[in-house]
Design a protein around this motif. Structure first.
Motif, PDB file in Angstrom:
ATOM      1  N   PRO A   1      -3.688  -0.584  14.482  1.00 63.18           N
ATOM      2  CA  PRO A   1      -4.827  -0.556  13.559  1.00 63.18           C
ATOM      3  C   PRO A   1      -4.744  -1.601  12.449  1.00 63.18           C
ATOM      4  O   PRO A   1      -5.776  -2.065  11.961  1.00 63.18           O
ATOM      5  CB  PRO A   1      -4.776   0.862  12.986  1.00 63.18           C
ATOM      6  CG  PRO A   1      -4.142   1.674  14.075  1.00 63.18           C
ATOM      7  CD  PRO A   1      -3.112   0.759  14.683  1.00 63.18           C
ATOM      8  N   LEU A   2      -3.524  -1.989  12.067  1.00 64.62           N
ATOM      9  CA  LEU A   2      -3.397  -3.000  11.017  1.00 64.62           C
ATOM     10  C   LEU A   2      -3.710  -4.398  11.548  1.00 64.62           C
ATOM     11  O   LEU A   2      -4.170  -5.266  10.799  1.00 64.62           O
ATOM     12  CB  LEU A   2      -1.999  -2.952  10.397  1.00 64.62           C
ATOM     13  CG  LEU A   2      -1.657  -1.622   9.712  1.00 64.62           C
ATOM     14  CD1 LEU A   2      -0.264  -1.662   9.134  1.00 64.62           C
ATOM     15  CD2 LEU A   2      -2.679  -1.297   8.630  1.00 64.62           C
ATOM     16  N   VAL A   3      -3.481  -4.621  12.841  1.00 64.76           N
ATOM     17  CA  VAL A   3      -3.918  -5.867  13.466  1.00 64.76           C
ATOM     18  C   VAL A   3      -5.439  -5.866  13.589  1.00 64.76           C
ATOM     19  O   VAL A   3      -6.103  -6.878  13.324  1.00 64.76           O
ATOM     20  CB  VAL A   3      -3.247  -6.056  14.842  1.00 64.76           C
ATOM     21  CG1 VAL A   3      -3.812  -7.287  15.559  1.00 64.76           C
ATOM     22  CG2 VAL A   3      -1.738  -6.197  14.693  1.00 64.76           C
TER      23      VAL A   3
ATOM     24  N   GLN B   1      -1.097 -13.489  10.120  1.00 67.04           N
ATOM     25  CA  GLN B   1      -0.425 -12.654  11.107  1.00 67.04           C
ATOM     26  C   GLN B   1       0.284 -11.529  10.356  1.00 67.04           C
ATOM     27  O   GLN B   1       0.792 -11.729   9.257  1.00 67.04           O
ATOM     28  CB  GLN B   1       0.573 -13.535  11.873  1.00 67.04           C
ATOM     29  CG  GLN B   1       1.286 -12.882  13.030  1.00 67.04           C
ATOM     30  CD  GLN B   1       2.228 -13.868  13.712  1.00 67.04           C
ATOM     31  OE1 GLN B   1       1.984 -15.070  13.717  1.00 67.04           O
ATOM     32  NE2 GLN B   1       3.312 -13.356  14.275  1.00 67.04           N
ATOM     33  N   THR B   2       0.363 -10.344  10.954  1.00 68.63           N
ATOM     34  CA  THR B   2       0.896  -9.193  10.217  1.00 68.63           C
ATOM     35  C   THR B   2       2.415  -9.204  10.089  1.00 68.63           C
ATOM     36  O   THR B   2       2.962  -8.482   9.253  1.00 68.63           O
ATOM     37  CB  THR B   2       0.499  -7.875  10.909  1.00 68.63           C
ATOM     38  OG1 THR B   2       1.075  -7.825  12.217  1.00 68.63           O
ATOM     39  CG2 THR B   2      -1.010  -7.723  10.986  1.00 68.63           C
TER      40      THR B   2
ATOM     41  N   ILE C   1      -0.361  -8.972   5.808  1.00 75.77           N
ATOM     42  CA  ILE C   1       0.982  -8.618   6.275  1.00 75.77           C
ATOM     43  C   ILE C   1       1.141  -7.107   6.155  1.00 75.77           C
ATOM     44  O   ILE C   1       0.880  -6.519   5.115  1.00 75.77           O
ATOM     45  CB  ILE C   1       2.064  -9.357   5.467  1.00 75.77           C
ATOM     46  CG1 ILE C   1       1.950 -10.864   5.704  1.00 75.77           C
ATOM     47  CG2 ILE C   1       3.457  -8.873   5.857  1.00 75.77           C
ATOM     48  CD1 ILE C   1       2.928 -11.689   4.909  1.00 75.77           C
ATOM     49  N   CYS C   2       1.587  -6.452   7.226  1.00 74.49           N
ATOM     50  CA  CYS C   2       1.532  -4.997   7.262  1.00 74.49           C
ATOM     51  C   CYS C   2       2.634  -4.377   6.419  1.00 74.49           C
ATOM     52  O   CYS C   2       3.651  -4.993   6.104  1.00 74.49           O
ATOM     53  CB  CYS C   2       1.594  -4.506   8.709  1.00 74.49           C
ATOM     54  SG  CYS C   2       3.235  -4.434   9.423  1.00 74.49           S
ATOM     55  N   TYR C   3       2.441  -3.103   6.096  1.00 81.36           N
ATOM     56  CA  TYR C   3       3.371  -2.365   5.245  1.00 81.36           C
ATOM     57  C   TYR C   3       4.775  -2.345   5.850  1.00 81.36           C
ATOM     58  O   TYR C   3       5.776  -2.453   5.131  1.00 81.36           O
ATOM     59  CB  TYR C   3       2.863  -0.927   5.047  1.00 81.36           C
ATOM     60  CG  TYR C   3       3.139  -0.034   6.235  1.00 81.36           C
ATOM     61  CD1 TYR C   3       4.316   0.704   6.337  1.00 81.36           C
ATOM     62  CD2 TYR C   3       2.252   0.024   7.309  1.00 81.36           C
ATOM     63  CE1 TYR C   3       4.593   1.472   7.447  1.00 81.36           C
ATOM     64  CE2 TYR C   3       2.515   0.789   8.420  1.00 81.36           C
ATOM     65  CZ  TYR C   3       3.686   1.517   8.482  1.00 81.36           C
ATOM     66  OH  TYR C   3       3.971   2.265   9.597  1.00 81.36           O
TER      67      TYR C   3
ATOM     68  N   ALA D   1      16.707  -3.090  11.700  1.00 85.64           N
ATOM     69  CA  ALA D   1      16.102  -3.230  13.022  1.00 85.64           C
ATOM     70  C   ALA D   1      14.642  -3.583  12.870  1.00 85.64           C
ATOM     71  O   ALA D   1      13.962  -3.093  11.953  1.00 85.64           O
ATOM     72  CB  ALA D   1      16.252  -1.939  13.823  1.00 85.64           C
ATOM     73  N   GLY D   2      14.149  -4.431  13.761  1.00 81.11           N
ATOM     74  CA  GLY D   2      12.755  -4.810  13.757  1.00 81.11           C
ATOM     75  C   GLY D   2      11.853  -3.639  14.090  1.00 81.11           C
ATOM     76  O   GLY D   2      12.301  -2.601  14.607  1.00 81.11           O
ATOM     77  N   ALA D   3      10.566  -3.795  13.817  1.00 81.29           N
ATOM     78  CA  ALA D   3       9.613  -2.692  13.964  1.00 81.29           C
ATOM     79  C   ALA D   3       9.383  -2.270  15.407  1.00 81.29           C
ATOM     80  O   ALA D   3       8.805  -1.214  15.655  1.00 81.29           O
ATOM     81  CB  ALA D   3       8.280  -3.072  13.316  1.00 81.29           C
ATOM     82  N   SER D   4       9.823  -3.075  16.369  1.00 81.24           N
ATOM     83  CA  SER D   4       9.673  -2.701  17.776  1.00 81.24           C
ATOM     84  C   SER D   4      11.005  -2.305  18.411  1.00 81.24           C
ATOM     85  O   SER D   4      11.085  -2.147  19.631  1.00 81.24           O
ATOM     86  CB  SER D   4       9.039  -3.851  18.568  1.00 81.24           C
ATOM     87  OG  SER D   4       9.723  -5.065  18.342  1.00 81.24           O
TER      88      SER D   4
END
Length: 334
Positions: free
Chosen positions: A107-109, A174-175, A204-206, A275-278
Motif C-alpha cells: 500500500p505504501l508503494v 522509491q520507498t 520513503i516508507c516507515y 535484517a532487511g524488510a524482506s
C-alpha cells in the motif's frame, strides 16, 4: 579430565525493528491464502519479495514464479503481482486475457503511484528518485504517460537534468532508498528547481526509515555490522551503506549463516545485526544461534521504534483460514 576451554566473548547489538514489514507480511499472506483458497498452482509474477528463502518456501507450497504474464497458462488459476508494484500495462493485459489476478503491491508503494499521478494531473513533469531497473521503479514509471517522468539516481543526475519547464516539476521517491542519500538528492533538486513540488507525504516508507534509524544507533564502535537480506534487496543493501556510514568498521550483507565472515571477528568483538524488510526472522535467529555456538554471547537490544502497522489482504481472501504452520511462515518463521 582437562577443562573445556572457555568460548571467546562476543557482544551482539541486535536492532529492533528489523526484518519483515507490514507490506511484506501482506504480500506473502496473499500468496499463501491464494494457495489455500484456489489450490496449486498459484502463479506469481516476479519474486513476491526479494528473498530466496521466502521464494523457495512458497515454491514448496505450490507457487510458480514467472517473469511475465505470457508465461501464465489459461488454466483458470490466479496470478499474484509482487509487493514492488507493476506498470498499468500488466493488470490491463491480465484483464484482456480474463486472468484472475491478485495485486500484492505494498500500500505504501501504491501511495507513491497516486502521488506521481497527482503530479501529472496537475500538469507537472514527475521526477522519480530511485534506482534504474528496480521493480518498484519500473512499476511507478509504468503508472504514467510516456514522457511525463524522469528518473534521477544521483546528485550528478540532478546537475545534468534539463527539463522543458523547470517551473512545472514534482518529485516522488522509491520507498526503499537511503534516507540520508535521498535527502541530499532532493536538496540538490530543490536548490536547482525551487518551484518543484513535493509529494503530499514522505515517499520513503516507515519501515525503511525505522530500520535505518536502528542501524545508525547500533553502528558506532561495531567491528562488524551484519545485515540479513538478499543481494537484490534494495532496502537491505541500503542498510549496509547506512551501517558503515554511521561508524561500523565493516559491513556485510548475508543471506544466512554460510555468509558470515568469521575471520573478521575475535575475542571481545562487537557485532551489530539487523535484517532487511524482506528477510524472515528465522534467518536472523539462525545467525544468532551460529554466534552462540562459537562465542560466549551477550546480546544488547537496540530499539528505536515500535511498529504496529498492519495492512489487510483483499476481501476475497479474508475468510480463508490458515493453519498455524502457514501463519508461522507468513510471520517470518520456518
Amino acid at each position: 579430565m582437562s577443562a573445556v576451554p572457555a568460548k571467546p566473548k562476543l557482544t551482539i547489538r541486535l536492532c529492533e525493528p528489523r526484518g519483515f514489514c507490514a507490506g511484506v507480511d501482506r504480500a506473502i499472506q496473499i500468496v499463501v491464502l491464494a494457495l489455500k483458497k484456489y489450490g496449486a498452482p498459484v502463479y506469481v509474477r516476479h519474486e513476491i519479495v526479494h528473498n530466496r528463502f521466502v521464494v523457495e518456501g512458497l515454491k514448496a507450497m505450490g507457487a510458480v514464479f514467472v517473469e511475465e504474464l505470457a508465461d501464465v497458462p489459461d488454466d483458470g488459476q490466479p496470478v499474484v503481482f509482487s509487493a514492488h508494484g507493476v506498470p498499468k500495462s500488466v493488470p490491463a493485459e491480465a484483464q484482456a486475457r480474463e486472468l484472475l489476478y491478485l495485486d500484492a503491491t505494498c500500500p505504501l508503494v501504491s501511495k507513491v503511484h497516486k502521488q506521481a499521478m497527482l503530479h501529472v494531473k496537475r500538469g507537472r513533469h514527475v521526477i522519480l528518485v530511485g534506482h534504474k531497473g528496480h521493480p518498484e521503479v519500473i512499476g511507478t514509471m509504468g503508472q504514467l504517460p510516456e514522457g511525463t517522468v524522469s528518473l534521477i539516481e544521483s546528485e550528478a543526475d540532478v546537475e545534468a537534468f534539463a527539463p522543458a519547464d523547470p517551473a512545472a516539476l514534482g518529485f516522488v521517491t522509491q520507498t526503499t532508498l537511503s534516507v540520508d542519500d535521498t535527502s541530499g538528492i532532493v536538496a540538490a533538486l530543490q536548490d536547482k528547481f525551487p518551484e518543484m513540488q513535493a509529494p503530499s507525504s514522505d515517499s520513503i516508507c516507515y519501515a525503511t526509515t525505522n530500520r535505518q534509524e536502528a542501524v545508525k544507533a547500533a553502528a558506532q564502535g561495531a567491528d562488524l555490522f551484519l545485515i540479513v537480506g538478499a543481494p537484490n534487496s534494495s532496502n537491505s543493501k541500503r542498510l549496509v551503506e547506512v551501517a558503515t556510514g554511521a561508524g561500523a568498521l565493516h559491513g556485510a550483507l548475508v543471506q544466512g549463516v554460510d555468509d558470515i565472515p568469521w575471520d573478521m571477528l575475535g575475542d571481545g568483538s562487537v557485532v551489530a545485526v539487523s535484517a532487511g524488510a524482506s528477510a524472515p526472522e528465522v534467518l536472523t535467529s539462525a545467525v544468532l544461534d551460529a554466534f552462540r555456538a562459537r562465542y560466549d554471547v551477550t546480546i544488547d537490544l537496540v530499539q528505536t521504534a515500535e511498529e504496529t502497522e498492519y495492512f489487510p489482504v483483499m476481501r476475497s481472501l479474508r475468510d480463508t483460514p490458515l493453519a498455524p504452520a502457514d501463519m508461522a511462515f507468513v510471520n517470518g518463521g520456518a
